[in-house]
Structure formats: structure tokens, C-alpha cells
Design a protein around this motif. Structure first.
Motif, mmCIF file in Angstrom:
data_model
loop_
_atom_site.group_PDB
_atom_site.id
_atom_site.type_symbol
_atom_site.label_atom_id
_atom_site.label_comp_id
_atom_site.label_asym_id
_atom_site.label_seq_id
_atom_site.Cartn_x
_atom_site.Cartn_y
_atom_site.Cartn_z
ATOM 1 N N ARG A 1 -20.348 10.328 6.940
ATOM 2 C CA ARG A 1 -19.521 11.258 5.827
ATOM 3 C C ARG A 1 -18.438 10.583 5.720
ATOM 4 O O ARG A 1 -17.230 9.960 4.506
ATOM 5 N N GLU A 2 -17.175 10.842 6.516
ATOM 6 C CA GLU A 2 -15.882 10.633 6.153
ATOM 7 C C GLU A 2 -15.383 9.487 5.998
ATOM 8 O O GLU A 2 -14.838 8.774 5.540
ATOM 9 N N GLU A 3 -16.087 7.962 7.261
ATOM 10 C CA GLU A 3 -16.074 6.540 7.022
ATOM 11 C C GLU A 3 -16.482 5.703 5.346
ATOM 12 O O GLU A 3 -15.654 4.967 4.640
ATOM 13 N N VAL A 4 -17.320 6.676 4.871
ATOM 14 C CA VAL A 4 -17.892 6.179 3.694
ATOM 15 C C VAL A 4 -16.596 6.564 2.436
ATOM 16 O O VAL A 4 -16.706 5.888 1.204
ATOM 17 N N ALA A 5 -16.525 8.227 2.657
ATOM 18 C CA ALA A 5 -15.630 8.168 1.704
ATOM 19 C C ALA A 5 -14.347 7.913 1.527
ATOM 20 O O ALA A 5 -13.938 7.091 0.886
ATOM 21 N N THR A 6 -14.025 7.314 3.233
ATOM 22 C CA THR A 6 -12.246 6.511 3.059
ATOM 23 C C THR A 6 -12.922 5.166 2.856
ATOM 24 O O THR A 6 -11.911 4.329 1.302
ATOM 25 N N PHE A 7 -13.841 4.853 2.783
ATOM 26 C CA PHE A 7 -14.619 3.167 2.279
ATOM 27 C C PHE A 7 -14.509 3.511 0.862
ATOM 28 O O PHE A 7 -13.894 2.051 -0.187
ATOM 29 N N LEU A 8 -15.166 3.523 -0.035
ATOM 30 C CA LEU A 8 -14.766 3.980 -0.898
ATOM 31 C C LEU A 8 -13.435 4.484 -1.751
ATOM 32 O O LEU A 8 -13.203 3.535 -2.505
ATOM 33 N N VAL B 1 -23.659 -2.713 -1.631
ATOM 34 C CA VAL B 1 -22.293 -2.739 -0.355
ATOM 35 C C VAL B 1 -22.965 -1.926 0.707
ATOM 36 O O VAL B 1 -22.150 -1.635 1.605
ATOM 37 N N ALA B 2 -24.211 -1.337 0.319
ATOM 38 C CA ALA B 2 -24.820 -0.701 2.050
ATOM 39 C C ALA B 2 -24.519 -1.351 2.629
ATOM 40 O O ALA B 2 -24.481 -0.777 4.097
ATOM 41 N N SER B 3 -25.296 -3.006 3.209
ATOM 42 C CA SER B 3 -25.492 -3.404 3.978
ATOM 43 C C SER B 3 -23.690 -4.138 4.981
ATOM 44 O O SER B 3 -23.769 -3.440 5.660
ATOM 45 N N HIS B 4 -23.090 -4.164 3.374
ATOM 46 C CA HIS B 4 -21.759 -4.464 4.195
ATOM 47 C C HIS B 4 -21.009 -3.371 4.938
ATOM 48 O O HIS B 4 -20.509 -2.903 5.945
ATOM 49 N N LEU B 5 -21.289 -1.629 4.683
ATOM 50 C CA LEU B 5 -20.820 -0.305 4.596
ATOM 51 C C LEU B 5 -22.067 -0.391 5.846
ATOM 52 O O LEU B 5 -20.908 0.415 7.705
ATOM 53 N N ALA C 1 -14.010 0.390 -3.077
ATOM 54 C CA ALA C 1 -14.876 -0.886 -2.976
ATOM 55 C C ALA C 1 -14.937 -2.542 -3.212
ATOM 56 O O ALA C 1 -14.380 -1.797 -4.681
ATOM 57 N N LYS C 2 -14.704 -3.331 -2.996
ATOM 58 C CA LYS C 2 -14.698 -4.844 -3.273
ATOM 59 C C LYS C 2 -15.820 -5.143 -4.865
ATOM 60 O O LYS C 2 -15.707 -6.092 -4.959
ATOM 61 N N ASP C 3 -16.926 -4.340 -5.002
ATOM 62 C CA ASP C 3 -17.515 -4.877 -5.919
ATOM 63 C C ASP C 3 -17.493 -4.172 -7.178
ATOM 64 O O ASP C 3 -17.244 -3.117 -7.479
ATOM 65 N N PRO C 4 -16.642 -5.222 -8.098
ATOM 66 C CA PRO C 4 -16.292 -4.793 -9.762
ATOM 67 C C PRO C 4 -17.265 -3.360 -10.269
ATOM 68 O O PRO C 4 -16.774 -2.870 -11.061
ATOM 69 N N ARG C 5 -19.041 -3.190 -9.713
ATOM 70 C CA ARG C 5 -19.623 -2.419 -10.972
ATOM 71 C C ARG C 5 -19.349 -1.502 -10.338
ATOM 72 O O ARG C 5 -19.994 0.585 -11.047
ATOM 73 N N ILE C 6 -18.458 -0.634 -9.369
ATOM 74 C CA ILE C 6 -18.577 0.760 -8.759
ATOM 75 C C ILE C 6 -17.380 0.600 -9.341
ATOM 76 O O ILE C 6 -16.228 0.372 -9.003
ATOM 77 N N ARG C 7 -17.375 1.531 -10.859
ATOM 78 C CA ARG C 7 -16.285 1.484 -11.991
ATOM 79 C C ARG C 7 -16.195 3.254 -12.458
ATOM 80 O O ARG C 7 -15.640 4.255 -12.314
ATOM 81 N N ALA C 8 -17.594 3.814 -12.042
ATOM 82 C CA ALA C 8 -17.297 5.942 -11.923
ATOM 83 C C ALA C 8 -16.519 5.958 -10.806
ATOM 84 O O ALA C 8 -16.483 5.647 -10.105
#
Length: 134
Positions: free
Chosen positions: A15-22, A72-76, A26-33
């Protein structure tokens, strides 16, 4: 005896690592929200992790963000394997957590009921402040 607690510890670290990553962007331009990681559920064998996220934005942004997170799940997963030093990193699955939106809607409805009750009570009082007893 400590084994049942390990998935909980790994889930919190994920949870902490994913929150930090986001939050780092994250480099994906689709992540806008606006994305908030609310919880992580890990299987006992640590092979799968379900990451629950709350999304803020309009429906188009939410849909786009969901697609971006899936990509981005596989990169994550590889990032988690390196940072958590797990023998095999869990497969990441993102699920939308609607509990925050539901709680907000409930709070809005309760506030509306409270306002209506106050208006009803105010209109029930006599305009000159007299209570009817003489």
C-alpha cells in the motif's frame, strides 16, 4: 505463529509503495483522476495483491485512470519485487473502492435531512415568538 501476520505486513508495505509510486507521478498519461490507495488485500501465498483505489474526477477521467492503472501494474510489480525483496512479487490487480463515494453521499443525504428538519421546525414556530400561552 508469525506466519498469518506476514500477508498483513506485506499488504501494508505494498500500500505504501503503490501510494508513493502514484504520488511521484506515474508516467502513464491516462492516469488523470486523483487516486488514493485505500487498502491492499494480499492472498496468503503472496502471489496476488488486490489494490483498492478511490478515484476523484469525472467519469471519463476515472475510466481513463482505471485503464492506466491496469497498464502500469506489471511495471509496479517489478518495482515491488525490488523494493520489498520478495522471492516473487505478487501480481497486482486494481479495484475501485466506492466506499469513500458512498460515505460522501450518505453524509450529503444526512445533511439534507438535517436542513429540512431545521426548516420545518423554524416554520412551526409562530412569527412573533409567542408560544401560544397567555
Amino acid at each position: 505463529m508469525g506466519e498469518p501476520r506476514r500477508p498483513d505486513r506485506v499488504a501494508e508495505a505494498i500500500r505504501e509503495e503503490v501510494a508513493t509510486f502514484l504520488s511521484e507521478g506515474a508516467k502513464d498519461p491516462r492516469i488523470r483522476a486523483f487516486v488514493t490507495v485505500t487498502a491492499v488485500d494480499v492472498t496468503r501465498d503472496l502471489r496476488h495483491a488486490t489494490v483498492f483505489v478511490s478515484l476523484m474526477g469525472d467519469e471519463a477521467d476515472k475510466k481513463s485512470t482505471t485503464e492506466g492503472l491496469a497498464s502500469v501494474a506489471s511495471h509496479l510489480r517489478s518495482r515491488l519485487g525490488r523494493s520489498l525483496r520478495l522471492r516473487s512479487a505478487p501480481e497486482i490487480h486494481f479495484r475501485t473502492d466506492e466506499s469513500v463515494a458512498r460515505a460522501s453521499r450518505i453524509e450529503q443525504l444526512l445533511s439534507q435531512i438535517r436542513d429540512e428538519r431545521e426548516q420545518r421546525d423554524a416554520s412551526a414556530e409562530t412569527p412573533d415568538g409567542a408560544d401560544g400561552a397567555e
